[in-house]
Design a protein around this motif. Sequence first.
Motif, short mmCIF file in Angstrom:
data_model
loop_
_atom_site.label_atom_id
_atom_site.label_comp_id
_atom_site.label_asym_id
_atom_site.label_seq_id
_atom_site.Cartn_x
_atom_site.Cartn_y
_atom_site.Cartn_z
N GLN A 167 0.96 -0.92 -0.31
CA GLN A 167 -0.05 0.02 0.75
C GLN A 167 0.64 1.34 0.49
O GLN A 167 0.44 2.03 -0.25
N LEU A 183 1.82 1.83 -4.17
CA LEU A 183 0.58 2.57 -4.69
C LEU A 183 0.78 4.07 -3.75
O LEU A 183 -0.25 4.38 -4.79
N HIS A 193 1.37 5.23 -6.96
CA HIS A 193 0.00 4.97 -7.88
C HIS A 193 0.46 4.54 -9.36
O HIS A 193 -0.84 3.85 -10.35
N ARG A 194 1.34 3.23 -8.97
CA ARG A 194 1.00 2.21 -10.08
C ARG A 194 2.31 0.68 -9.54
O ARG A 194 3.31 1.18 -8.60
N PHE A 243 -1.07 -6.88 -5.91
CA PHE A 243 -0.81 -6.18 -6.63
C PHE A 243 -1.09 -5.81 -8.38
O PHE A 243 -1.21 -5.80 -8.65
N THR A 279 -3.81 -3.38 -9.91
CA THR A 279 -3.31 -2.54 -9.91
C THR A 279 -3.05 -2.83 -11.65
O THR A 279 -3.02 -2.59 -11.91
N GLN A 318 -3.76 -1.26 -14.97
CA GLN A 318 -2.61 -0.78 -15.99
C GLN A 318 -2.43 -1.07 -17.58
O GLN A 318 -1.90 -0.61 -18.37
#
Length: 280
Positions: A71, A74, A78-79, A121, A124, A128
């Motif tokens: 966390q 991220l 944010h990636r 992960f 996310t 993406q």
Amino acid sequence: MAKEKIMTNQKVVAITGASNGMGKAALELFTQKGWIVYGGARHIDNIPTGANTRALFLDVTDPESVTNFGQTILDEQHRIDVLINNAGYGENGPVEDTTMAHIRRQFDTNFFGAVALTQFFLPTMRAQHSGRIVNISSVGGDIYSPLGAYYHASKAALQQWSDTLDLEVEPFGIRSIIVQPGGTQSSWGAVARANIQKNLKPDTAYEPLVNVMNATLADDAPGMGASVQDLAQLFYRAATDNKPKRRYFNKFSDHMSVIVARAFPKLFRSNLKRMIQQNK
């Protein structure tokens, strides 16, 4: 005071087991290549840090620690572009003598820790439509040797899991790749030797075998020639190749040992017995 966020367009990699050996060398290499690097380990004082390199506490056997590690990355970036599941060790010892608690610890570290971080992960990465999971196994995921049963089993589990995962996530632009190091100049052998002693019962029947196998795990034993920097380069290739391979080996001899063990099991077993006799 809140940690200042690292915000750039650089790619982001998370590396577990980054406080020593191959993980630390990989962290240094990715940093040199201009990535934003997050290194996770229990002993974060040993992790080099810099403008684009962060050391985060991580115990892969603790679900709360895994969540906090993921966390934080991220929240700040944010990636996530690459996850390198490198944390691992050898809980070596006789099959009969090794306690269930130690066996579970081996799988919690070498297998379930990688599973937990990957599951964290993956949403996310799917959003993406990109990402790569590099799982650090070993030639020991295919070959075997006395006193290494639970290490070999944990790495074999990691490989089967990774191959299945790769089939599931490739449609989302994600790949799951295995790196299989052979003998490497690192602390792995010393840890494995120490664990053999811890896993012996007082009245063990396996002392003669222990004396033989300790020689094969020595830092200067034949086949321990690869450096951690060699393996860091291999990690980087697995993380960045445009068309990644399913398996990455550092040396042709590492790959051949796997082929022989799988395709010619009688020959492999015969060679293993010969090696044991030579070390008596």
